[in-house]
Enzyme design. Structure first.
Site, PDB file in Angstrom:
ATOM      1  N   ILE A 176       0.809  -1.230   0.000  1.00  0.00           N
ATOM      2  CA  ILE A 176       0.000   0.000   0.000  1.00  0.00           C
ATOM      3  C   ILE A 176       0.836   1.271   0.000  1.00  0.00           C
ATOM      4  O   ILE A 176       0.283   2.373  -0.054  1.00  0.00           O
ATOM      5  CB  ILE A 176      -0.971   0.035   1.209  1.00  0.00           C
ATOM      6  CG1 ILE A 176      -0.202  -0.102   2.523  1.00  0.00           C
ATOM      7  CG2 ILE A 176      -2.042  -1.033   1.075  1.00  0.00           C
ATOM      8  CD1 ILE A 176      -1.076   0.108   3.763  1.00  0.00           C
ATOM      9  N   GLY A 177       2.161   1.168   0.057  1.00  0.00           N
ATOM     10  CA  GLY A 177       2.955   2.394   0.070  1.00  0.00           C
ATOM     11  C   GLY A 177       4.436   2.103  -0.003  1.00  0.00           C
ATOM     12  O   GLY A 177       4.871   0.967   0.188  1.00  0.00           O
ATOM     13  N   LYS A 178       5.219   3.144  -0.290  1.00  0.00           N
ATOM     14  CA  LYS A 178       6.664   2.974  -0.330  1.00  0.00           C
ATOM     15  C   LYS A 178       7.350   4.316  -0.095  1.00  0.00           C
ATOM     16  O   LYS A 178       6.791   5.390  -0.318  1.00  0.00           O
ATOM     17  CB  LYS A 178       7.115   2.392  -1.667  1.00  0.00           C
ATOM     18  CG  LYS A 178       6.955   3.334  -2.845  1.00  0.00           C
ATOM     19  CD  LYS A 178       7.574   2.731  -4.099  1.00  0.00           C
ATOM     20  CE  LYS A 178       7.497   3.714  -5.269  1.00  0.00           C
ATOM     21  NZ  LYS A 178       8.154   3.196  -6.473  1.00  0.00           N
ATOM     22  N   GLY A 179       8.600   4.239   0.369  1.00  0.00           N
ATOM     23  CA  GLY A 179       9.444   5.408   0.526  1.00  0.00           C
ATOM     24  C   GLY A 179      10.746   5.174  -0.203  1.00  0.00           C
ATOM     25  O   GLY A 179      10.851   4.282  -1.048  1.00  0.00           O
ATOM     26  N   SER A 180      11.781   5.947   0.130  1.00  0.00           N
ATOM     27  CA  SER A 180      13.050   5.827  -0.581  1.00  0.00           C
ATOM     28  C   SER A 180      13.746   4.496  -0.297  1.00  0.00           C
ATOM     29  O   SER A 180      14.440   3.955  -1.146  1.00  0.00           O
ATOM     30  CB  SER A 180      13.967   6.995  -0.202  1.00  0.00           C
ATOM     31  OG  SER A 180      14.182   7.021   1.206  1.00  0.00           O
ATOM     32  N   PHE A 181      13.568   3.958   0.918  1.00  0.00           N
ATOM     33  CA  PHE A 181      14.212   2.682   1.228  1.00  0.00           C
ATOM     34  C   PHE A 181      13.301   1.771   2.047  1.00  0.00           C
ATOM     35  O   PHE A 181      13.729   0.738   2.541  1.00  0.00           O
ATOM     36  CB  PHE A 181      15.526   2.909   1.991  1.00  0.00           C
ATOM     37  CG  PHE A 181      15.363   3.751   3.229  1.00  0.00           C
ATOM     38  CD1 PHE A 181      15.071   3.168   4.438  1.00  0.00           C
ATOM     39  CD2 PHE A 181      15.496   5.124   3.170  1.00  0.00           C
ATOM     40  CE1 PHE A 181      14.911   3.934   5.579  1.00  0.00           C
ATOM     41  CE2 PHE A 181      15.348   5.903   4.301  1.00  0.00           C
ATOM     42  CZ  PHE A 181      15.056   5.311   5.506  1.00  0.00           C
ATOM     43  N   LYS A 205       5.661  -1.986   7.981  1.00  0.00           N
ATOM     44  CA  LYS A 205       6.686  -1.226   7.276  1.00  0.00           C
ATOM     45  C   LYS A 205       7.974  -2.022   7.329  1.00  0.00           C
ATOM     46  O   LYS A 205       8.405  -2.447   8.404  1.00  0.00           O
ATOM     47  CB  LYS A 205       6.874   0.140   7.945  1.00  0.00           C
ATOM     48  CG  LYS A 205       7.940   1.015   7.307  1.00  0.00           C
ATOM     49  CD  LYS A 205       8.040   2.357   8.035  1.00  0.00           C
ATOM     50  CE  LYS A 205       9.109   3.251   7.442  1.00  0.00           C
ATOM     51  NZ  LYS A 205       9.213   4.557   8.160  1.00  0.00           N
ATOM     52  N   ASP A 207       8.089  17.080  10.992  1.00  0.00           N
ATOM     53  CA  ASP A 207       7.689  16.811   9.607  1.00  0.00           C
ATOM     54  C   ASP A 207       6.172  16.671   9.482  1.00  0.00           C
ATOM     55  O   ASP A 207       5.665  15.749   8.818  1.00  0.00           O
ATOM     56  CB  ASP A 207       8.384  15.554   9.089  1.00  0.00           C
ATOM     57  CG  ASP A 207       8.495  15.537   7.563  1.00  0.00           C
ATOM     58  OD1 ASP A 207       8.360  16.609   6.939  1.00  0.00           O
ATOM     59  OD2 ASP A 207       8.710  14.449   6.989  1.00  0.00           O
TER      60      ASP A 207
END
Length: 441
Positions: free
Chosen positions: A29-34, A52, A146
């Site tokens: 359902i999602g992703k980031g840089s790593f 995660k 953030d």
């Protein structure tokens, strides 16, 4: 098609700790840089979570290990209705895992991109809920650093939950943070100020500025200041001082007053004018004179900015808010996410299935094959790199909220019945979702 399902029973080691085999992987359902996020179901309790997972090698190569471990340390000490709470953390040879509350409503960035119009009452409730979260974080000496729509998730009922403590800072004993971190369009003015080559420091007020920027964006669909990640700090500071904030006429005067920055000259002139008209009565009212001195969210001057929960609660605009009712999630939000969809980009699932070189659902076979290969040819990782990976293995902290909660309940068993204990263990703060079939897109 789902990411993969194992029909085998959960595997438990001698320490009875939770590990990858305790979960059924449903979909990405999602992703980031790593790091990436997928929906999982714990096999024994059938409870749904978001998991995660962060590749150790990528984290080491990008020098992100410290941030990951710090985030893990912070989250293990937090639990609040308006945070995304962690339940388990564990690791294997490839990845570090964090299992957290599953929130199916999507993040606010997604809904902004879907052109959702948030009413003022809805945004006011979001502000109240996030303010309670910020008040809790302050009690734990934590600056989030953030806050933005991307890091605010909705549950299925529409309540907000703050996530992503990857760049959070811990400050104690009235000390200030000095390192520069955040997302530029949401960063407070004091973060861009350099004093004689070093940073003078900042504190919790930076999160309240970010909350103001976020509220403005939710209401208007765009941010109050135009800037990019590449915009130099001196240009950003110039923008803060020179650009006049624009407020649509349809917004209430109370919302404008909550957000707008108030200049010192304007405050003084307003106070003089009121005193001339009201005389001694001015100090007995909560009218214009009172409002002229009230703190706002988007004040460049930190001293004039709301920077704690009590200052927000003291506003006339918040006089009708029952904060206990808000904390109990008893006020229904004006926007409720579509329960028939995942409220996220569907390409995450396709990328995991088609493009990912090390898909999660093939992890067990991949690790078994790697063990065989290393056993046959004896080819280790580069010495220095392997040492850093070994350090990650050593420093990673295993966490099990279910286990620690049970220990607390067992120590106080005289006051809780067995049925109540089991219910307390099973019911997470935000995990009030029924198991759903996520196997199809």
């Amino acid at each position: 098609m789902g990411l993969g399902q194992s029909s085998k029973s959960p595997v438990k080691g001698d320490t009875d700790e939770v590990n990858f085999d305790n979960f059924q992987i449903l979909r990405a359902i999602g992703k980031g840089s790593f790091g990436k996020v997928c929906i999982v179901q714990k096999k024994d309790t059938k409870k749904m979570y978001a998991m995660k997972y962060m590749n150790k090698l990528k984290c080491v190569e990008r020098n992100e290990v410290r941030n990951v471990l710090k985030e893990l340390q912070i989250m293990q000490n937090l639990e609040h209705p308006f945070l995304v709470n962690i339940w388990y953390s564990f690791q294997d040879e490839e990845d570090m895992f964090m299992v957290v509350d599953l929130l199916l409503g999507g993040d606010l960035r997604y809904h902004l991109q879907q052109n959702v119009h948030f009413s003022e009452n809805t945004v006011k409730l979001y502000i109240c809920e996030l303010a309670l979260a910020l008040g809790y974080l302050r009690s734990k000496h934590i600056i989030h650093r953030d806050i933005k729509p991307d890091n605010i998730l909705l549950d299925e009922h529409g309540h907000v939950h703050l996530t992503d403590f990857n760049i959070a800072a811990i400050v104690k004993d009235d000390l200030k943070a000095t390192s520069i971190a955040g997302t530029k369009p949401y960063m407070a003015p004091e973060l861009f100020q350099i004093f004689e080559g070093s940073h003078p420091g900042y504190s919790f007020s930076v999160d309240w500025w970010s909350l103001g920027i976020t509220a403005y964006e939710l209401l208007r669909g765009q941010r109050p200041y135009v800037m990019r990640s590449s915009t130099p700090a001196n240009e950003i500071l110039h923008t803060f001082h020179k650009v006049h904030l624009s407020f649509p006429a349809a917004w209430s005067s109370e919302m404008k007053s909550l957000l707008r920055k108030v200049s010192r000259t304007k405050c003084i002139s307003s106070a003089v004018a009121v005193l001339a008209v009201l005389g001694p009565r001015a100090n007995k009212s909560r009218g214009p004179l009172h409002e002229s001195g009230v703190k706002k969210l988007l004040c460049i001057d930190v001293q004039k900015r709301i920077s704690c929960l009590a200052e927000l609660q003291d506003l006339d605009y918040m006089s009708d808010v029952s904060w206990d009712t808000v904390l109990g999630k008893q006020i229904p939000p004006g926007f409720i996410p579509n329960k028939r969809r995942l409220n996220c980009d569907p390409t995450f699932e396709l990328e995991e299935m088609i493009l990912e070189s090390k898909p999660l659902h093939k992890k067990k076979k991949r690790l078994a094959r790697k063990t065989r290969d290393q056993g046959s040819d004896g080819s280790p990782q580069n010495g220095q790199l392997q040492q850093r990976l070994d350090n990650v293995q050593r420093d990673f902290i295993i966490f099990n909220r279910e286990k620690s909660t049970k220990a607390v309940l067992d120590s106080d068993s005289t006051e809780l019945s067995t049925s109540n204990k089991n219910k307390a263990i099973e019911d997470g703060q935000n995990n009030n979702v029924e198991p759903v079939d996520f196997l199809s897109g």
